[in-house]
Structure formats: structure tokens, C-alpha cells
Scaffold this motif. Structure first.
Motif, PDB file in Angstrom:
ATOM      1  N   PHE A  82      20.302   8.370   5.818  1.00  0.00           N
ATOM      2  CA  PHE A  82      21.759   8.353   5.992  1.00  0.00           C
ATOM      3  C   PHE A  82      22.449   7.765   4.757  1.00  0.00           C
ATOM      4  CE2 PHE A  82      20.917   8.785  10.609  1.00  0.00           C
ATOM      5  CZ  PHE A  82      21.853   9.774  10.899  1.00  0.00           C
ATOM      6  N   VAL A  83      21.872   6.715   4.182  1.00  0.00           N
ATOM      7  CA  VAL A  83      22.456   6.121   2.976  1.00  0.00           C
ATOM      8  C   VAL A  83      22.442   7.125   1.827  1.00  0.00           C
ATOM      9  CG1 VAL A  83      22.206   4.291   1.257  1.00  0.00           C
ATOM     10  CG2 VAL A  83      21.827   3.786   3.671  1.00  0.00           C
ATOM     11  N   THR A  84      21.305   7.810   1.666  1.00  0.00           N
ATOM     12  CA  THR A  84      21.174   8.782   0.575  1.00  0.00           C
ATOM     13  C   THR A  84      22.109   9.967   0.780  1.00  0.00           C
ATOM     14  OG1 THR A  84      18.843   8.153   0.357  1.00  0.00           O
ATOM     15  CG2 THR A  84      19.538  10.183  -0.726  1.00  0.00           C
ATOM     16  N   SER A  85      22.237  10.439   2.019  1.00  0.00           N
ATOM     17  CA  SER A  85      23.110  11.580   2.303  1.00  0.00           C
ATOM     18  C   SER A  85      24.571  11.244   2.007  1.00  0.00           C
ATOM     19  CB  SER A  85      22.959  12.013   3.768  1.00  0.00           C
ATOM     20  OG  SER A  85      21.672  12.482   4.033  1.00  0.00           O
ATOM     21  N   SER A  86      24.992  10.051   2.404  1.00  0.00           N
ATOM     22  CA  SER A  86      26.379   9.650   2.150  1.00  0.00           C
ATOM     23  C   SER A  86      26.653   9.516   0.659  1.00  0.00           C
ATOM     24  CB  SER A  86      26.675   8.325   2.855  1.00  0.00           C
ATOM     25  OG  SER A  86      26.445   8.428   4.243  1.00  0.00           O
ATOM     26  N   SER A  87      25.721   8.921  -0.071  1.00  0.00           N
ATOM     27  CA  SER A  87      25.899   8.792  -1.520  1.00  0.00           C
ATOM     28  C   SER A  87      25.908  10.163  -2.199  1.00  0.00           C
ATOM     29  CB  SER A  87      24.782   7.924  -2.111  1.00  0.00           C
ATOM     30  OG  SER A  87      24.797   6.623  -1.542  1.00  0.00           O
ATOM     31  N   ALA A  88      25.029  11.062  -1.731  1.00  0.00           N
ATOM     32  CA  ALA A  88      25.002  12.418  -2.289  1.00  0.00           C
ATOM     33  C   ALA A  88      26.306  13.153  -1.996  1.00  0.00           C
ATOM     34  CB  ALA A  88      23.812  13.193  -1.718  1.00  0.00           C
ATOM     35  N   ALA A  89      26.850  12.975  -0.787  1.00  0.00           N
ATOM     36  CA  ALA A  89      28.131  13.609  -0.448  1.00  0.00           C
ATOM     37  C   ALA A  89      29.257  13.076  -1.326  1.00  0.00           C
ATOM     38  CB  ALA A  89      28.453  13.368   1.030  1.00  0.00           C
ATOM     39  N   SER A  90      29.230  11.793  -1.641  1.00  0.00           N
ATOM     40  CA  SER A  90      30.246  11.214  -2.521  1.00  0.00           C
ATOM     41  C   SER A  90      30.157  11.814  -3.921  1.00  0.00           C
ATOM     42  CB  SER A  90      30.076   9.694  -2.582  1.00  0.00           C
ATOM     43  OG  SER A  90      30.978   9.119  -3.504  1.00  0.00           O
ATOM     44  N   ILE A  91      28.944  11.925  -4.454  1.00  0.00           N
ATOM     45  CA  ILE A  91      28.769  12.490  -5.795  1.00  0.00           C
ATOM     46  C   ILE A  91      29.164  13.964  -5.818  1.00  0.00           C
ATOM     47  CG2 ILE A  91      27.055  13.038  -7.572  1.00  0.00           C
ATOM     48  CD1 ILE A  91      25.552  10.506  -6.738  1.00  0.00           C
ATOM     49  N   LEU A  92      28.762  14.720  -4.793  1.00  0.00           N
ATOM     50  CA  LEU A  92      29.125  16.136  -4.724  1.00  0.00           C
ATOM     51  C   LEU A  92      30.631  16.317  -4.554  1.00  0.00           C
ATOM     52  CD1 LEU A  92      26.228  17.483  -2.453  1.00  0.00           C
ATOM     53  CD2 LEU A  92      26.518  17.841  -4.914  1.00  0.00           C
ATOM     54  N   SER A  93      31.274  15.404  -3.834  1.00  0.00           N
ATOM     55  CA  SER A  93      32.731  15.475  -3.687  1.00  0.00           C
ATOM     56  C   SER A  93      33.428  15.251  -5.025  1.00  0.00           C
ATOM     57  CB  SER A  93      33.216  14.441  -2.667  1.00  0.00           C
ATOM     58  OG  SER A  93      32.679  14.697  -1.386  1.00  0.00           O
ATOM     59  N   LEU A  94      32.889  14.344  -5.836  1.00  0.00           N
ATOM     60  CA  LEU A  94      33.439  14.150  -7.178  1.00  0.00           C
ATOM     61  C   LEU A  94      33.344  15.431  -7.997  1.00  0.00           C
ATOM     62  CD1 LEU A  94      32.166  10.600  -8.225  1.00  0.00           C
ATOM     63  CD2 LEU A  94      34.537  11.332  -8.011  1.00  0.00           C
ATOM     64  N   ILE A  95      32.230  16.146  -7.836  1.00  0.00           N
ATOM     65  CA  ILE A  95      32.062  17.411  -8.556  1.00  0.00           C
ATOM     66  C   ILE A  95      33.114  18.420  -8.111  1.00  0.00           C
ATOM     67  CG2 ILE A  95      30.509  19.369  -8.915  1.00  0.00           C
ATOM     68  CD1 ILE A  95      28.173  17.473  -8.733  1.00  0.00           C
ATOM     69  N   LEU A  96      33.365  18.499  -6.796  1.00  0.00           N
ATOM     70  CA  LEU A  96      34.373  19.435  -6.303  1.00  0.00           C
ATOM     71  C   LEU A  96      35.770  19.078  -6.796  1.00  0.00           C
ATOM     72  CD1 LEU A  96      33.447  20.335  -2.608  1.00  0.00           C
ATOM     73  CD2 LEU A  96      33.194  21.703  -4.668  1.00  0.00           C
ATOM     74  N   VAL A  97      36.077  17.787  -6.844  1.00  0.00           N
ATOM     75  CA  VAL A  97      37.383  17.362  -7.355  1.00  0.00           C
ATOM     76  C   VAL A  97      37.530  17.760  -8.820  1.00  0.00           C
ATOM     77  CG1 VAL A  97      38.821  15.358  -7.891  1.00  0.00           C
ATOM     78  CG2 VAL A  97      37.640  15.484  -5.699  1.00  0.00           C
ATOM     79  N   ALA A  98      36.481  17.539  -9.611  1.00  0.00           N
ATOM     80  CA  ALA A  98      36.531  17.907 -11.027  1.00  0.00           C
ATOM     81  C   ALA A  98      36.643  19.423 -11.197  1.00  0.00           C
ATOM     82  CB  ALA A  98      35.288  17.378 -11.745  1.00  0.00           C
ATOM     83  N   CYS A  99      35.898  20.182 -10.393  1.00  0.00           N
ATOM     84  CA  CYS A  99      35.978  21.643 -10.473  1.00  0.00           C
ATOM     85  C   CYS A  99      37.360  22.150 -10.063  1.00  0.00           C
ATOM     86  CB  CYS A  99      34.907  22.273  -9.575  1.00  0.00           C
ATOM     87  SG  CYS A  99      33.212  22.056 -10.164  1.00  0.00           S
ATOM     88  N   ASP A 100      37.956  21.502  -9.073  1.00  0.00           N
ATOM     89  CA  ASP A 100      39.287  21.905  -8.632  1.00  0.00           C
ATOM     90  C   ASP A 100      40.327  21.659  -9.723  1.00  0.00           C
ATOM     91  OD1 ASP A 100      41.271  22.581  -6.399  1.00  0.00           O
ATOM     92  OD2 ASP A 100      41.936  20.585  -6.995  1.00  0.00           O
ATOM     93  N   ARG A 101      40.267  20.517 -10.385  1.00  0.00           N
ATOM     94  CA  ARG A 101      41.205  20.234 -11.473  1.00  0.00           C
ATOM     95  C   ARG A 101      40.954  21.162 -12.664  1.00  0.00           C
ATOM     96  NH1 ARG A 101      45.321  19.378 -10.150  1.00  0.00           N
ATOM     97  NH2 ARG A 101      44.450  20.439  -8.346  1.00  0.00           N
ATOM     98  N   HIS A 102      39.684  21.476 -12.905  1.00  0.00           N
ATOM     99  CA  HIS A 102      39.352  22.403 -13.993  1.00  0.00           C
ATOM    100  C   HIS A 102      39.912  23.790 -13.710  1.00  0.00           C
ATOM    101  CE1 HIS A 102      36.611  25.364 -15.939  1.00  0.00           C
ATOM    102  NE2 HIS A 102      36.779  24.561 -16.978  1.00  0.00           N
ATOM    103  N   LEU A 103      39.807  24.238 -12.470  1.00  0.00           N
ATOM    104  CA  LEU A 103      40.352  25.544 -12.101  1.00  0.00           C
ATOM    105  C   LEU A 103      41.869  25.561 -12.207  1.00  0.00           C
ATOM    106  CD1 LEU A 103      39.780  28.391 -10.971  1.00  0.00           C
ATOM    107  CD2 LEU A 103      39.968  27.413  -8.673  1.00  0.00           C
ATOM    108  N   ALA A 104      42.513  24.456 -11.836  1.00  0.00           N
ATOM    109  CA  ALA A 104      43.971  24.386 -11.917  1.00  0.00           C
ATOM    110  C   ALA A 104      44.458  24.474 -13.360  1.00  0.00           C
ATOM    111  CB  ALA A 104      44.465  23.092 -11.275  1.00  0.00           C
ATOM    112  N   ILE A 105      43.677  23.969 -14.299  1.00  0.00           N
ATOM    113  CA  ILE A 105      44.059  24.038 -15.705  1.00  0.00           C
ATOM    114  C   ILE A 105      43.708  25.392 -16.315  1.00  0.00           C
ATOM    115  CG2 ILE A 105      43.523  23.090 -17.996  1.00  0.00           C
ATOM    116  CD1 ILE A 105      43.354  20.371 -16.788  1.00  0.00           C
ATOM    117  N   ARG A 106      42.531  25.913 -15.982  1.00  0.00           N
ATOM    118  CA  ARG A 106      42.078  27.171 -16.585  1.00  0.00           C
ATOM    119  C   ARG A 106      42.856  28.369 -16.055  1.00  0.00           C
ATOM    120  NH1 ARG A 106      38.381  29.678 -19.528  1.00  0.00           N
ATOM    121  NH2 ARG A 106      37.575  27.717 -20.322  1.00  0.00           N
TER     122      ARG A 106
END
Length: 326
Positions: A82-106
């Protein structure tokens, strides 16, 4: 004594993580209700994932305060999953946020057509499925489990070194490289926009070009840069030290990794909501409106409580996200 001190630090850190992310999640729900922006769901998911990190850490706090506590093997495996899954979800969410901002600029003119509710939902469901697979892989594959030695629950106590290397090399470092690529590409796009503006200024046509576009690009780049920088500083020491300890157990003490470097990684779940709230003007405004609404309710409640009995009192106004728009 050391175990109690670590438990106290974990308890304070977990409480701050939960409180900060719950508050940011409430503010984001109000912003989504007002603006209807689908991209904010990625930031909301980041707050939810970080809050889950805080809740999973509370389980480890109980272990620290109940020493000696030697739970069975499957209990430790599930807890650390559960600890690993939550940490992985946090890191993957950061990736989605970065991809979303990248798409908004591109692709700014096609952003709202590309980021639909269905696509956002599919990405979020896929994110949690991947996070669950990463965290619960040792549960599904007993070969990734380590034989219990009667110690407390910890990464190095329940997970096999093969699993640790797989997660680090397949999960963390590709995510870090993706972060760097997205930021460099955003920097390239922003530099092209600045060059285009300078060319138009030289030609005397700068008034026909809206400056808000470049300002928005710079704000998005700043937010992504801060998130990437904090992510790297928080997690990179833990992952590098863990790889060294996995390859050479005598070269690095796992107690230093679990008692200090892992705490540094957990701080990323606290920094995410604080940094996003500080750098985003809409979030600061929404949080101030929420605070003003709560203060108004408290003052009205205290004022009504001091009235004489028998006199009519008006009902308290309901403070909601819709009322805070005014």
C-alpha cells in the motif's frame, strides 16, 4: 528511544501531508466547479495520491510506537504494498500534470478538444492500475518477497532486491528522464515564442500579438520546473542509496535509507500541495476565499451564540463553492 522519535516524526509528517492535501483538494474541487477545467483533475488526483501516502504512513507510525512488534510476513508485504502503490500514484500523477502542461503549451488551440472528460478519466484509471500493479507485484509474485527475519515492516525487510532494482530502474529513472524531456521541450517552445515576439516588435506589429500567451507559458514552465526540482531532490537520494544497498549490502546501511532518506522522499508529498498553492494565483485566491468563508461562519456562529434566548435568530448562510464565487 530512537524508534519513538522516528514514530513521532512520521506522525507529524503524516498529519501535515493529510491536512495540506485535503485542503488543496477542497480548493481544487471549487476551482473545477467554477472553471470546468479538465486539466485540474490531474492536480486533484495528485493531492488524493499524496493524501493516501499520509494515510499509509500512519500505519507505520503504529508500528514504531508498539515496539517490539513483529507481524507476520503477509501483513508486512500488504502494508508495504500500500505504501509503494501510493508513492507510485503520486509520482505518476506528477507525470500527468507535467504532460498536461506540456500539451497546453505545445497545442494551445487544440488543448480543450484533446483534454476531454473521457480521456482524463481513462488516464486516471490507467494511472491507478499501474500504481497498484507496481505496489502489489510482490503479493502476486512471491518470488519478489524476502523471507521474514522477525523484524519490523520495511522495504528491505519484505521486498527482494530483484524487485527493488526493477522498480527503481523501470519506474523512477524513466519518470525522471521524462520530466527532464518535457521541461526541455517546454523551454524550447517558450524560447520560440519569445523570439517570435521580438521579431514582431522589430517589425512594429507587437500590438497584434497577445502577450498573455507567453506569460501563461512561463507560468506553466515555472510550475513544472519547481515540481520536477522538488521531486528530484526528494526522491533521488533514496533511490540511488537503495540501488547501492541492493547491489552491495555492506556499502550502505539500510537503516540510514529507511530512517532518513525515505523521510526526505515522503516530504515530496507535503511539498507538492504547498508549492502548487504558492505558485498558482488561482489556488491562492481560492484558498483565501475558503478561509474567509470559514471565518465568516465562525463569527456568525459566535455572534448568534451570545444572543439572548427567546429572540428569533436568522439561519446561518451556507458557505459553498458557488457562494465563494461572488
Amino acid at each position: 528511544m530512537a524508534s519513538s522519535a522516528l514514530g513521532a516524526i512520521l506522525a507529524v509528517l503524516a498529519s501535515l501531508i493529510i491536512a495540506a492535501n485535503v485542503l488543496v483538494a477542497i480548493a481544487l474541487l471549487c476551482l473545477i466547479q467554477k472553471s470546468g477545467s479538465k486539466g485540474l483533475y490531474f492536480v486533484l488526483n495528485l493531492a488524493v495520491a499524496d493524501a493516501m501516502v499520509g494515510f499509509t504512513v500512519l500505519g507505520l507510525v503504529m508500528d514504531e510506537f508498539s515496539q517490539p512488534f513483529y507481524p507476520p510476513q503477509i501483513f508486512c508485504v500488504l502494508r508495504m504494498a500500500f505504501v509503494t502503490s501510493s508513492s507510485a500514484a503520486s509520482i505518476l500523477s506528477l507525470i500527468l500534470v507535467a504532460c498536461d502542461r506540456h500539451l497546453a503549451i505545445r497545442k494551445p488551440f487544440h488543448y480543450f478538444q484533446l483534454v476531454t472528460g473521457l480521456r482524463v478519466g481513462v488516464r486516471l484509471v490507467g494511472l491507478w492500475l499501474v500504481a497498484a500493479i507496481i505496489g502489489f507485484l510482490p503479493v502476486l509474485t512471491p518470488g519478489f518477497q524476502k523471507i521474514s527475519t522477525g523484524k519490523k515492516c520495511s522495504f528491505f525487510g519484505v521486498f527482494h532486491p530483484t524487485y527493488m532494482l526493477t522498480v527503481f530502474c523501470v519506474g523512477f529513472f524513466p519518470a525522471l528522464f521524462l520530466f527532464i524531456y518535457l521541461y526541455c521541450d517546454m523551454l524550447k517552445i517558450a524560447s520560440v515564442h519569445v523570439q517570435h515576439i521580438r521579431e514582431m516588435e522589430h517589425a512594429g506589429l507587437a500590438g497584434d500579438y497577445p502577450p498573455s500567451r507567453t506569460t501563461s507559458d512561463m507560468k506553466a514552465m515555472r510550475t513544472v520546473a519547481v515540481l520536477i526540482g522538488c521531486f528530484t531532490l526528494s526522491w533521488l537520494p533514496f533511490f540511488i542509496a537503495s540501488i547501492v544497498q541492493t547491489v552491495c549490502s555492506e556499502c550502505f546501511s539500510y537503516k540510514v535509507i529507511e530512517n532518513y532518506l525515505w523521510l526526505l522522499g515522503l516530504c515530496n508529498s507535503l511539498l507538492n500541495p504547498l508549492l502548487y498553492s504558492y505558485w498558482q494565483k488561482d489556488m491562492r485566491l481560492q484558498l483565501s476565499q475558503l478561509a474567509a468563508g470559514v471565518k465568516r461562519r465562525v463569527l456568525l456562529h459566535l455572534g448568534n451564540g451570545h444572543r439572548f434566548p427567546g429572540r428569533g435568530t436568522k439561519s446561518l448562510p451556507t458557505v459553498s463553492c458557488l457562494r465563494l464565487q461572488d
